[in-house]
Design a protein around this motif. Sequence first.
Motif, PDB file in Angstrom:
ATOM      1  N   ILE A 125      18.516   0.609  52.597  1.00  0.00           N
ATOM      2  CA  ILE A 125      18.829   2.040  52.552  1.00  0.00           C
ATOM      3  C   ILE A 125      17.721   2.753  51.784  1.00  0.00           C
ATOM      4  O   ILE A 125      17.354   2.341  50.680  1.00  0.00           O
ATOM      5  CB  ILE A 125      20.203   2.293  51.887  1.00  0.00           C
ATOM      6  CG1 ILE A 125      21.299   1.614  52.705  1.00  0.00           C
ATOM      7  CG2 ILE A 125      20.472   3.786  51.772  1.00  0.00           C
ATOM      8  CD1 ILE A 125      22.704   1.834  52.200  1.00  0.00           C
ATOM      9  N   GLU A 169       7.900   1.195  44.305  1.00  0.00           N
ATOM     10  CA  GLU A 169       8.366   0.567  43.067  1.00  0.00           C
ATOM     11  C   GLU A 169       7.325   0.739  41.947  1.00  0.00           C
ATOM     12  O   GLU A 169       7.662   1.050  40.803  1.00  0.00           O
ATOM     13  CB  GLU A 169       8.622  -0.923  43.335  1.00  0.00           C
ATOM     14  CG  GLU A 169       9.263  -1.684  42.193  1.00  0.00           C
ATOM     15  CD  GLU A 169      10.681  -1.215  41.888  1.00  0.00           C
ATOM     16  OE1 GLU A 169      11.283  -0.548  42.746  1.00  0.00           O
ATOM     17  OE2 GLU A 169      11.156  -1.493  40.776  1.00  0.00           O
ATOM     18  N   ASP A 218       7.196  -0.435  50.183  1.00  0.00           N
ATOM     19  CA  ASP A 218       8.242  -0.386  49.167  1.00  0.00           C
ATOM     20  C   ASP A 218       7.685  -0.783  47.802  1.00  0.00           C
ATOM     21  O   ASP A 218       8.085  -0.238  46.774  1.00  0.00           O
ATOM     22  CB  ASP A 218       9.397  -1.306  49.571  1.00  0.00           C
ATOM     23  CG  ASP A 218      10.620  -1.102  48.697  1.00  0.00           C
ATOM     24  OD1 ASP A 218      10.882   0.053  48.318  1.00  0.00           O
ATOM     25  OD2 ASP A 218      11.297  -2.098  48.389  1.00  0.00           O
ATOM     26  N   VAL A 263      13.074  -0.839  45.615  1.00  0.00           N
ATOM     27  CA  VAL A 263      13.921   0.348  45.563  1.00  0.00           C
ATOM     28  C   VAL A 263      14.927   0.350  46.714  1.00  0.00           C
ATOM     29  O   VAL A 263      16.121   0.550  46.530  1.00  0.00           O
ATOM     30  CB  VAL A 263      13.059   1.637  45.626  1.00  0.00           C
ATOM     31  CG1 VAL A 263      13.948   2.864  45.768  1.00  0.00           C
ATOM     32  CG2 VAL A 263      12.175   1.755  44.403  1.00  0.00           C
ATOM     33  N   MET A 264      14.437   0.067  47.937  1.00  0.00           N
ATOM     34  CA  MET A 264      15.337   0.170  49.091  1.00  0.00           C
ATOM     35  C   MET A 264      16.427  -0.899  49.055  1.00  0.00           C
ATOM     36  O   MET A 264      17.542  -0.662  49.494  1.00  0.00           O
ATOM     37  CB  MET A 264      14.569   0.157  50.414  1.00  0.00           C
ATOM     38  CG  MET A 264      13.584  -0.934  50.595  1.00  0.00           C
ATOM     39  SD  MET A 264      12.585  -0.635  52.096  1.00  0.00           S
ATOM     40  CE  MET A 264      11.745  -2.194  52.245  1.00  0.00           C
ATOM     41  N   LYS A 265      16.096  -2.060  48.491  1.00  0.00           N
ATOM     42  CA  LYS A 265      17.133  -3.100  48.394  1.00  0.00           C
ATOM     43  C   LYS A 265      18.172  -2.730  47.353  1.00  0.00           C
ATOM     44  O   LYS A 265      19.362  -2.963  47.530  1.00  0.00           O
ATOM     45  CB  LYS A 265      16.497  -4.447  48.049  1.00  0.00           C
ATOM     46  CG  LYS A 265      15.883  -5.080  49.279  1.00  0.00           C
ATOM     47  CD  LYS A 265      15.406  -6.494  49.028  1.00  0.00           C
ATOM     48  CE  LYS A 265      14.616  -6.962  50.245  1.00  0.00           C
ATOM     49  NZ  LYS A 265      13.284  -7.459  49.906  1.00  0.00           N
ATOM     50  N   ARG A 266      17.679  -2.137  46.244  1.00  0.00           N
ATOM     51  CA  ARG A 266      18.631  -1.761  45.203  1.00  0.00           C
ATOM     52  C   ARG A 266      19.573  -0.664  45.670  1.00  0.00           C
ATOM     53  O   ARG A 266      20.758  -0.671  45.359  1.00  0.00           O
ATOM     54  CB  ARG A 266      17.883  -1.315  43.940  1.00  0.00           C
ATOM     55  CG  ARG A 266      17.495  -2.507  43.081  1.00  0.00           C
ATOM     56  CD  ARG A 266      17.050  -2.063  41.730  1.00  0.00           C
ATOM     57  NE  ARG A 266      15.761  -1.370  41.795  1.00  0.00           N
ATOM     58  CZ  ARG A 266      15.239  -0.686  40.783  1.00  0.00           C
ATOM     59  NH1 ARG A 266      15.894  -0.587  39.647  1.00  0.00           N
ATOM     60  NH2 ARG A 266      14.063  -0.119  40.906  1.00  0.00           N
ATOM     61  N   VAL A 267      19.039   0.316  46.429  1.00  0.00           N
ATOM     62  CA  VAL A 267      19.902   1.395  46.921  1.00  0.00           C
ATOM     63  C   VAL A 267      20.971   0.817  47.844  1.00  0.00           C
ATOM     64  O   VAL A 267      22.158   1.139  47.734  1.00  0.00           O
ATOM     65  CB  VAL A 267      19.090   2.499  47.645  1.00  0.00           C
ATOM     66  CG1 VAL A 267      20.027   3.541  48.251  1.00  0.00           C
ATOM     67  CG2 VAL A 267      18.111   3.172  46.694  1.00  0.00           C
ATOM     68  N   SER A 268      20.558  -0.093  48.739  1.00  0.00           N
ATOM     69  CA  SER A 268      21.574  -0.648  49.651  1.00  0.00           C
ATOM     70  C   SER A 268      22.589  -1.499  48.903  1.00  0.00           C
ATOM     71  O   SER A 268      23.763  -1.510  49.254  1.00  0.00           O
ATOM     72  CB  SER A 268      20.927  -1.432  50.798  1.00  0.00           C
ATOM     73  OG  SER A 268      19.806  -2.130  50.379  1.00  0.00           O
ATOM     74  N   MET A 318      23.691  -0.877  45.941  1.00  0.00           N
ATOM     75  CA  MET A 318      24.640   0.051  45.314  1.00  0.00           C
ATOM     76  C   MET A 318      25.732   0.446  46.303  1.00  0.00           C
ATOM     77  O   MET A 318      26.913   0.480  45.970  1.00  0.00           O
ATOM     78  CB  MET A 318      23.917   1.341  44.866  1.00  0.00           C
ATOM     79  CG  MET A 318      23.060   1.214  43.647  1.00  0.00           C
ATOM     80  SD  MET A 318      23.914   0.553  42.217  1.00  0.00           S
ATOM     81  CE  MET A 318      25.258   1.722  42.082  1.00  0.00           C
ATOM     82  N   PHE A 319      25.309   0.742  47.528  1.00  0.00           N
ATOM     83  CA  PHE A 319      26.272   1.134  48.555  1.00  0.00           C
ATOM     84  C   PHE A 319      27.215  -0.030  48.888  1.00  0.00           C
ATOM     85  O   PHE A 319      28.413   0.140  49.032  1.00  0.00           O
ATOM     86  CB  PHE A 319      25.534   1.584  49.829  1.00  0.00           C
ATOM     87  CG  PHE A 319      25.106   3.023  49.797  1.00  0.00           C
ATOM     88  CD1 PHE A 319      25.815   3.982  50.491  1.00  0.00           C
ATOM     89  CD2 PHE A 319      24.002   3.410  49.059  1.00  0.00           C
ATOM     90  CE1 PHE A 319      25.431   5.319  50.464  1.00  0.00           C
ATOM     91  CE2 PHE A 319      23.607   4.743  49.024  1.00  0.00           C
ATOM     92  CZ  PHE A 319      24.320   5.692  49.730  1.00  0.00           C
ATOM     93  N   LEU A 364      20.643   4.812  41.582  1.00  0.00           N
ATOM     94  CA  LEU A 364      20.647   3.386  41.240  1.00  0.00           C
ATOM     95  C   LEU A 364      21.530   3.087  40.040  1.00  0.00           C
ATOM     96  O   LEU A 364      21.995   1.968  39.864  1.00  0.00           O
ATOM     97  CB  LEU A 364      19.220   2.913  40.969  1.00  0.00           C
ATOM     98  CG  LEU A 364      18.309   2.897  42.206  1.00  0.00           C
ATOM     99  CD1 LEU A 364      16.890   2.549  41.819  1.00  0.00           C
ATOM    100  CD2 LEU A 364      18.822   1.911  43.231  1.00  0.00           C
TER     101      LEU A 364
END
Lengths: 278, 92
Positions: free
Chosen positions: B69, B29, B25, A3-8, A10-11, B84
């Motif tokens: 992030i 997920e 994480d 999740v955190m990689k996907r959010v970054s 996107m930015f 997302l």
Amino acid sequence: MSVMKRVSMMFRAKANKALDRMEDPRETLDYSYQTQLELLQKVRRGVADVATSRKRVELQINQLQQSSDKLDRQARDALAVGREDLARDALTRKAGVQSQLNELNVQYTSLQGEEEKLTGASQRLQAKVDAFRTKKETIKATYTAAEAQTRINEAFTGISEEMGDVGLAIQRAEDKTEQMKARASAIDELMASGALDDMVGGPRDDIQAELDRMGAGSGVEAELERLKGELGQGSAPREIEGAGAAADGAAAGTTASATDGRPAQASPADQPQAGDGT
Amino acid sequence: MIVRILGEGQLRLDDSAASELNKLDAKLEAAVERNDEPGFRLALSELLAQVRSIGSPVEAGALEPSELILPEEGATMSEVRKLLAGDGLIPG
């Protein structure tokens, strides 16, 4: 993927897309700086908007508290002259006002939280915008070197991320204040119409309304007993009902509906105006 | 390594923290895949708490992009899905 990689991502994608659109890197810097200043303005307006909403809710909380205090006094007065029916009516309405108060207090806290978050976001953005302005001038002076492009990309991506974050915070705050405004207007209208005292909490379904009545009912009975205790009337109120007629003169002005034992079912229009003659 | 918590700002973490964060994480997920809202909230809260406890705030004027992030505290799954999905949700 995480999740955190996907959010970054996107930015990052957003920043890259904006960078790709720019042909002249110098233009990128100036254009971006303008956008940053605009966003700073916007976030400051956002802080002011949330503060306004918070103050409005605060005002309504004060008004409802006064209304609740008044209903409490009315219940006391009614009991003192032996009008348990009126006392019950007043306490039922007080329960309605209290439930509104509870909801408003929750909203107040939530608005306070948004205000703090936006203020923090505004300060963080301000620091980054200042840093960007300095960096922009340095990069412009050294531009032509291949390294300049890399620096521009870095600075742009860094500030773009902050701007995205601030933008999201503004959106969240706007959503919350919009909901709040609609609700505050509804309460203002009810206050203006004089129906405030018996409002039981906006549009709800019938079952919930019935449950609320039952819930408020038991609380009202308990409070009625408490008041009686304070006034030294013990728990023999039923006999007083008959004597109540003689005391009607004293309670004139608070008469009206709710002598049929179903006080909470009366419609707002049937209720006496708050404050008439008591 | 720099990590951003949306709505809070950037924190600098030692690179060695990565494996611990990846574990948390993965829980996040998994909750998304199970469509498990309470599990999602819990996993997000744990992840954010961990980042806050081992990270130190990045200096205010830094213009470095974050490596990772994280959604803000209290974010719902649908809010994160929207984030997302892109759709121009990220302004600026």
